[in-house]
Design a protein around this motif. Structure first.
Motif, mmCIF file in Angstrom:
data_model
loop_
_atom_site.group_PDB
_atom_site.id
_atom_site.type_symbol
_atom_site.label_atom_id
_atom_site.label_comp_id
_atom_site.label_asym_id
_atom_site.label_seq_id
_atom_site.Cartn_x
_atom_site.Cartn_y
_atom_site.Cartn_z
ATOM 1 N N ARG A 19 0.836 -1.214 0.000
ATOM 2 C CA ARG A 19 0.000 0.000 0.000
ATOM 3 C C ARG A 19 0.868 1.261 0.000
ATOM 4 O O ARG A 19 0.617 2.208 -0.746
ATOM 5 C CB ARG A 19 -0.937 0.005 1.198
ATOM 6 N N GLN A 20 1.886 1.263 0.845
ATOM 7 C CA GLN A 20 2.758 2.436 0.919
ATOM 8 C C GLN A 20 3.522 2.628 -0.383
ATOM 9 O O GLN A 20 3.687 3.759 -0.858
ATOM 10 C CB GLN A 20 3.721 2.294 2.090
ATOM 11 N N ARG A 21 3.980 1.542 -0.967
ATOM 12 C CA ARG A 21 4.714 1.674 -2.223
ATOM 13 C C ARG A 21 3.795 2.163 -3.342
ATOM 14 O O ARG A 21 4.223 2.917 -4.214
ATOM 15 C CB ARG A 21 5.369 0.343 -2.602
ATOM 16 N N MET A 22 2.537 1.738 -3.308
ATOM 17 C CA MET A 22 1.593 2.212 -4.312
ATOM 18 C C MET A 22 1.411 3.726 -4.208
ATOM 19 O O MET A 22 1.356 4.424 -5.231
ATOM 20 C CB MET A 22 0.242 1.512 -4.158
ATOM 21 N N VAL A 23 1.323 4.238 -2.998
ATOM 22 C CA VAL A 23 1.189 5.687 -2.806
ATOM 23 C C VAL A 23 2.389 6.412 -3.398
ATOM 24 O O VAL A 23 2.250 7.406 -4.116
ATOM 25 C CB VAL A 23 1.022 6.025 -1.310
ATOM 26 N N THR A 35 7.374 11.867 1.140
ATOM 27 C CA THR A 35 8.270 11.216 2.086
ATOM 28 C C THR A 35 7.710 9.859 2.490
ATOM 29 O O THR A 35 6.517 9.574 2.334
ATOM 30 C CB THR A 35 8.438 12.070 3.353
ATOM 31 N N GLY A 36 8.580 9.032 3.035
ATOM 32 C CA GLY A 36 8.139 7.736 3.519
ATOM 33 C C GLY A 36 7.106 7.870 4.623
ATOM 34 O O GLY A 36 6.144 7.097 4.690
ATOM 35 N N ALA A 37 7.282 8.876 5.483
ATOM 36 C CA ALA A 37 6.340 9.089 6.586
ATOM 37 C C ALA A 37 4.965 9.494 6.051
ATOM 38 O O ALA A 37 3.932 9.043 6.556
ATOM 39 C CB ALA A 37 6.875 10.163 7.528
ATOM 40 N N ASP A 38 4.953 10.345 5.024
ATOM 41 C CA ASP A 38 3.676 10.764 4.443
ATOM 42 C C ASP A 38 2.994 9.607 3.711
ATOM 43 O O ASP A 38 1.772 9.455 3.772
ATOM 44 C CB ASP A 38 3.886 11.936 3.476
ATOM 45 N N ALA A 39 3.783 8.789 3.029
ATOM 46 C CA ALA A 39 3.216 7.612 2.358
ATOM 47 C C ALA A 39 2.601 6.670 3.380
ATOM 48 O O ALA A 39 1.517 6.118 3.167
ATOM 49 C CB ALA A 39 4.297 6.893 1.549
ATOM 50 N N GLU A 40 3.276 6.500 4.500
ATOM 51 C CA GLU A 40 2.758 5.629 5.555
ATOM 52 C C GLU A 40 1.461 6.186 6.135
ATOM 53 O O GLU A 40 0.500 5.447 6.381
ATOM 54 C CB GLU A 40 3.790 5.470 6.665
ATOM 55 N N ALA A 41 1.418 7.522 6.337
ATOM 56 C CA ALA A 41 0.215 8.152 6.890
ATOM 57 C C ALA A 41 -0.963 8.040 5.936
ATOM 58 O O ALA A 41 -2.104 7.808 6.356
ATOM 59 C CB ALA A 41 0.493 9.622 7.214
ATOM 60 N N MET A 42 -0.714 8.207 4.644
ATOM 61 C CA MET A 42 -1.799 8.108 3.666
ATOM 62 C C MET A 42 -2.279 6.678 3.496
ATOM 63 O O MET A 42 -3.469 6.428 3.264
ATOM 64 C CB MET A 42 -1.344 8.660 2.313
ATOM 65 N N ALA A 43 -1.372 5.717 3.614
ATOM 66 C CA ALA A 43 -1.713 4.315 3.369
ATOM 67 C C ALA A 43 -2.265 3.604 4.595
ATOM 68 O O ALA A 43 -2.811 2.508 4.481
ATOM 69 C CB ALA A 43 -0.483 3.562 2.863
ATOM 70 N N ASP A 94 -4.635 8.202 -6.761
ATOM 71 C CA ASP A 94 -4.289 8.741 -8.075
ATOM 72 C C ASP A 94 -5.046 10.034 -8.336
ATOM 73 O O ASP A 94 -4.483 11.012 -8.855
ATOM 74 C CB ASP A 94 -4.616 7.711 -9.155
ATOM 75 N N HIS A 95 -6.319 10.066 -7.956
ATOM 76 C CA HIS A 95 -7.149 11.270 -8.118
ATOM 77 C C HIS A 95 -6.607 12.427 -7.275
ATOM 78 O O HIS A 95 -6.557 13.579 -7.740
ATOM 79 C CB HIS A 95 -8.592 10.949 -7.722
ATOM 80 N N VAL A 96 -6.182 12.128 -6.054
ATOM 81 C CA VAL A 96 -5.626 13.166 -5.168
ATOM 82 C C VAL A 96 -4.418 13.828 -5.810
ATOM 83 O O VAL A 96 -4.307 15.061 -5.857
ATOM 84 C CB VAL A 96 -5.230 12.552 -3.798
#
Length: 215
Positions: A19-23, A35-43, A94-96
């Motif tokens: 999920r994080q890698r997809m973000v 950032t990795g932290a933001d990807a983690e928060a979104m995922a 993707d929309h975001v």
């Protein structure tokens, strides 16, 4: 395929990794850096927490070994549901980035993640469930082989409880796995294209509503 990996806790670590890698991949596709932290928060999935989920997985593990056939059917259903919701999640991420909703709304990664998670939990999965379920029924052998490939690699890191080792184990077999499931992905893409546009329009509208009311 993570529900088909019969290793408690590790299956959820693998799901989180994907999920994080997809973000990050979707952000890069739109020329955005994250950032990795933001990807983690979104995922992140807003669930009851690992304590309940992890303990439940460990308690069910012996039962799964005894009632293998029963749980195999249940896990296939969970795999279909997870794939449907993950597609919703990826579509909205993707929309975001395409519409730069993070910048336009001023929402941070955690707020975006909460809104994305809420929409994915509330959205009906029936339209996608039919497409995913039909594809999976035609591809059980291929998907089982892909899950087994992941399982064999992950068995080497069980007990070490280090996320980085789990991720390396996944990446070590990823190229081979992608070759195996490529026909499934192609078939799934064709099936998803048949889902009415109104379904995705409602997803976008729900996300806009969540972002306008999130505080």
């Amino acid at each position: 395929m993570t529900p088909l990996i019969p290793i408690p806790v590790v299956d959820d670590v693998v799901k989180s990794f994907f999920r994080q890698r997809m973000v990050r991949s979707l952000a890069a596709a739109h020329g955005r850096s994250i950032t990795g932290a933001d990807a983690e928060a979104m995922a992140a999935e807003r669930e009851s927490g690992c304590m309940t989920g992890c303990v439940g997985s460990l308690l069910l593990y012996p039962l799964k070994k005894v009632f293998r056939k029963i749980f195999f059917v249940l896990e296939w259903k969970r795999a279909v549901d997870l794939t449907s919701r993950t597609y919703h999640f990826g579509y909205l991420v993707d929309h975001v980035f395409a519409e730069r909703l993070d910048e336009r709304t001023g929402r941070g990664a955690a707020e975006l993640g909460a809104a994305l998670d809420a929409v994915c939990r509330e959205a009906p999965i029936k339209p996608l469930e039919a497409a995913v379920g039909a594809t999976f029924r035609q591809s059980r052998g291929v998907l089982s082989a892909g899950a087994s490939l992941l399982e064999r690699s992950l068995r080497r890191v069980v007990g070490r409880k280090k996320r980085e080792q789990v991720e390396r184990a996944v990446e070590s077999v990823e190229a081979e796995e992608e070759r195996q499931i490529e026909p499934v992905v192609t078939r799934l893409q064709r099936s998803v294209e048949a889902v009415p546009e109104d379904h995705f329009r409602r997803l976008r509208e729900q996300l806009a509503a969540k972002l306008s009311t999130t505080t």
